[in-house]
Structure formats: C-alpha cells, structure tokens
Design a protein around this motif. Structure first.
Motif, PDB file in Angstrom:
ATOM      1  N   ALA A  80       4.569  -0.675   5.732  1.00 41.73           N
ATOM      2  CA  ALA A  80       4.178  -2.094   5.729  1.00 41.73           C
ATOM      3  C   ALA A  80       2.683  -2.235   6.016  1.00 41.73           C
ATOM      4  O   ALA A  80       1.992  -3.051   5.371  1.00 41.73           O
ATOM      5  N   ILE A  81       2.160  -1.445   6.948  1.00 41.95           N
ATOM      6  CA  ILE A  81       0.722  -1.502   7.248  1.00 41.95           C
ATOM      7  C   ILE A  81      -0.085  -1.054   6.030  1.00 41.95           C
ATOM      8  O   ILE A  81      -1.113  -1.658   5.688  1.00 41.95           O
ATOM      9  N   MET A  82       0.390  -0.039   5.344  1.00 39.75           N
ATOM     10  CA  MET A  82      -0.259   0.417   4.107  1.00 39.75           C
ATOM     11  C   MET A  82      -0.273  -0.707   3.070  1.00 39.75           C
ATOM     12  O   MET A  82      -1.287  -0.929   2.386  1.00 39.75           O
ATOM     13  N   ASP A  83       0.830  -1.440   2.974  1.00 39.49           N
ATOM     14  CA  ASP A  83       0.919  -2.537   2.007  1.00 39.49           C
ATOM     15  C   ASP A  83       0.021  -3.707   2.399  1.00 39.49           C
ATOM     16  O   ASP A  83      -0.568  -4.354   1.534  1.00 39.49           O
ATOM     17  N   VAL A  84      -0.100  -3.985   3.686  1.00 39.25           N
ATOM     18  CA  VAL A  84      -1.009  -5.037   4.147  1.00 39.25           C
ATOM     19  C   VAL A  84      -2.448  -4.647   3.799  1.00 39.25           C
ATOM     20  O   VAL A  84      -3.230  -5.477   3.333  1.00 39.25           O
ATOM     21  N   TRP A  85      -2.780  -3.369   4.017  1.00 39.94           N
ATOM     22  CA  TRP A  85      -4.119  -2.907   3.650  1.00 39.94           C
ATOM     23  C   TRP A  85      -4.364  -3.132   2.155  1.00 39.94           C
ATOM     24  O   TRP A  85      -5.447  -3.557   1.752  1.00 39.94           O
ATOM     25  N   ALA A  86      -3.363  -2.860   1.316  1.00 39.34           N
ATOM     26  CA  ALA A  86      -3.520  -3.038  -0.132  1.00 39.34           C
ATOM     27  C   ALA A  86      -3.824  -4.492  -0.477  1.00 39.34           C
ATOM     28  O   ALA A  86      -4.664  -4.769  -1.344  1.00 39.34           O
ATOM     29  N   VAL A  87      -3.172  -5.428   0.193  1.00 37.96           N
ATOM     30  CA  VAL A  87      -3.423  -6.853  -0.042  1.00 37.96           C
ATOM     31  C   VAL A  87      -4.852  -7.205   0.386  1.00 37.96           C
ATOM     32  O   VAL A  87      -5.577  -7.904  -0.333  1.00 37.96           O
ATOM     33  N   ILE A  88      -5.263  -6.702   1.542  1.00 38.48           N
ATOM     34  CA  ILE A  88      -6.632  -6.960   2.027  1.00 38.48           C
ATOM     35  C   ILE A  88      -7.657  -6.351   1.081  1.00 38.48           C
ATOM     36  O   ILE A  88      -8.660  -6.991   0.735  1.00 38.48           O
ATOM     37  N   ALA A  89      -7.418  -5.110   0.641  1.00 36.05           N
ATOM     38  CA  ALA A  89      -8.359  -4.430  -0.257  1.00 36.05           C
ATOM     39  C   ALA A  89      -8.495  -5.171  -1.588  1.00 36.05           C
ATOM     40  O   ALA A  89      -9.590  -5.266  -2.148  1.00 36.05           O
ATOM     41  N   GLU A  90      -7.386  -5.720  -2.060  1.00 33.98           N
ATOM     42  CA  GLU A  90      -7.451  -6.480  -3.312  1.00 33.98           C
ATOM     43  C   GLU A  90      -8.241  -7.770  -3.114  1.00 33.98           C
ATOM     44  O   GLU A  90      -9.097  -8.115  -3.935  1.00 33.98           O
ATOM     45  N   ALA A  91      -7.973  -8.469  -2.013  1.00 34.10           N
ATOM     46  CA  ALA A  91      -8.653  -9.744  -1.772  1.00 34.10           C
ATOM     47  C   ALA A  91     -10.136  -9.560  -1.445  1.00 34.10           C
ATOM     48  O   ALA A  91     -10.981 -10.304  -1.948  1.00 34.10           O
ATOM     49  N   ALA A  92     -10.451  -8.563  -0.636  1.00 33.65           N
ATOM     50  CA  ALA A  92     -11.821  -8.398  -0.172  1.00 33.65           C
ATOM     51  C   ALA A  92     -12.689  -7.563  -1.111  1.00 33.65           C
ATOM     52  O   ALA A  92     -13.886  -7.814  -1.238  1.00 33.65           O
TER      53      ALA A  92
END
Length: 184
Positions: A20-32
């Motif tokens: 889940a933390i890996m997936d949250v990072w993916a969302v942040i990386a896409e947005a930022a």
C-alpha cells in the motif's frame, strides 16, 4: 514467543502495508513528477495467458485481453507483496517483527527489483531491465523508486505491527482460527 499463526498474520500485515505504501508513492510520483503508475491489468493479462501455456509475449499490451485482468493483476500485486514480506522476515529474522531494521527493509525492498527486471519485463516484451522500452533508463529508475518505496513500506509496516498493532486483536483472531472461540 510468537506462534506460527501470529508470525503469518504479521507477515501478511507487513506485506499489505508495504505494498500500500508503494502504491501511495506511485500516486504521489504521478501527481508531482508526471511518472505514470504501473498498469497492473497488464500483469493480470500476463498471468491470465499462463494457463494456455503462454508465458512470454512480444508485447503484453498487444496480447488478447483476459477477463478480469485488472482485479487479477491487483490481487497478484498484493500477494507478491506478502511473499516479499515473508522474504524480509526470513532474511532479517524474527527480530524484524519486534525491532525492525531500516537497512534490512530497504535492502530487501531494492533486491526485489530482480523480479521485474529479469522475469516480468522480459516475459511481457519489455526486455531485460526494460531494454526494449523507448526510454529504458526512465523505466529502470521508475522500478528502482517503486522497489525502494516498497522497502520503506516494509520498515514502516513492520514498525507499526511491532509497536501499534493491538496484540489482543491478533490473539483473538488466532484463537478463533484455532477453534478456541466463536465464529465471526
């Protein structure tokens, strides 16, 4: 001393949390940073073709779609996270369940990059270490960031289960599963 059932529950928790933390990072990386997220439906498509004996593809995107490939890919993603959490506890020892170590978690997280680089990417047509992709370096860095974030997730999920996870809930679950309590 933890029972085997308690160890399994903790490893499952760590695997789910780290993924889940890996997936949250993916969302942040896409947005930022405009780094596109992985499409786990393609993993589901790859897995969905295996029962017919098709393990390698020139391009998984060009392969015929498989019914339920999205959910299949996501389930596989989280199952692999739990398997890698078991690897983390195996490599670092049961100590990771009581006093997790960041360096071990990061090392295991980054080491898991071997799986996509040398198995998944070649089998799905991207080549070894995404060498067939238009920008292999970018794909390699994305994989490295993802697996580094998984290592961070291993540490934080292990820390949470060691310091916050109520042992009374864990004990109740184990007791019910062992036939000592009522059914849920």
């Amino acid at each position: 001393m933890l029972t085997p059932a308690q160890i399994i529950l903790r490893v499952i928790f760590i695997g789910l949390g780290a993924t889940a933390i890996m997936d949250v990072w993916a969302v942040i990386a896409e947005a930022a940073f405009e780094i596109p997220q992985s499409n786990f439906a393609m993993v589901g498509r790859w897995l969905g073709h295996m029962p017919q004996g098709n393990f390698n593809h020139d391009s998984i995107r060009a392969a015929a779609p498989v019914a339920g490939e999205g959910p299949l890919g996501w389930v596989a993603h989280y199952l692999v996270g739990m398997i890698f959490a078991a690897l983390y506890v195996t490599v670092g020892g049961q100590r990771q369940l009581s006093r997790p170590q960041l360096l071990i978690a990061l090392s295991v997280g980054v080491a898991t990059i071997v799986f996509p680089f040398f198995l998944m990417q070649p089998a799905m047509g991207a080549g070894v270490m995404a060498s067939n992709r238009p920008d292999p370096t970018s794909a390699q860095l994305k994989s490295l960031m993802s697996h580094f974030s998984f290592g961070v997730g291993l540490y934080f999920a292990a820390w949470i289960q060691a310091n916050i996870m109520p042992s009374s809930i864990e004990t109740a679950i184990v007791a019910v599963n062992d036939g000592e309590g009522g059914a849920f």
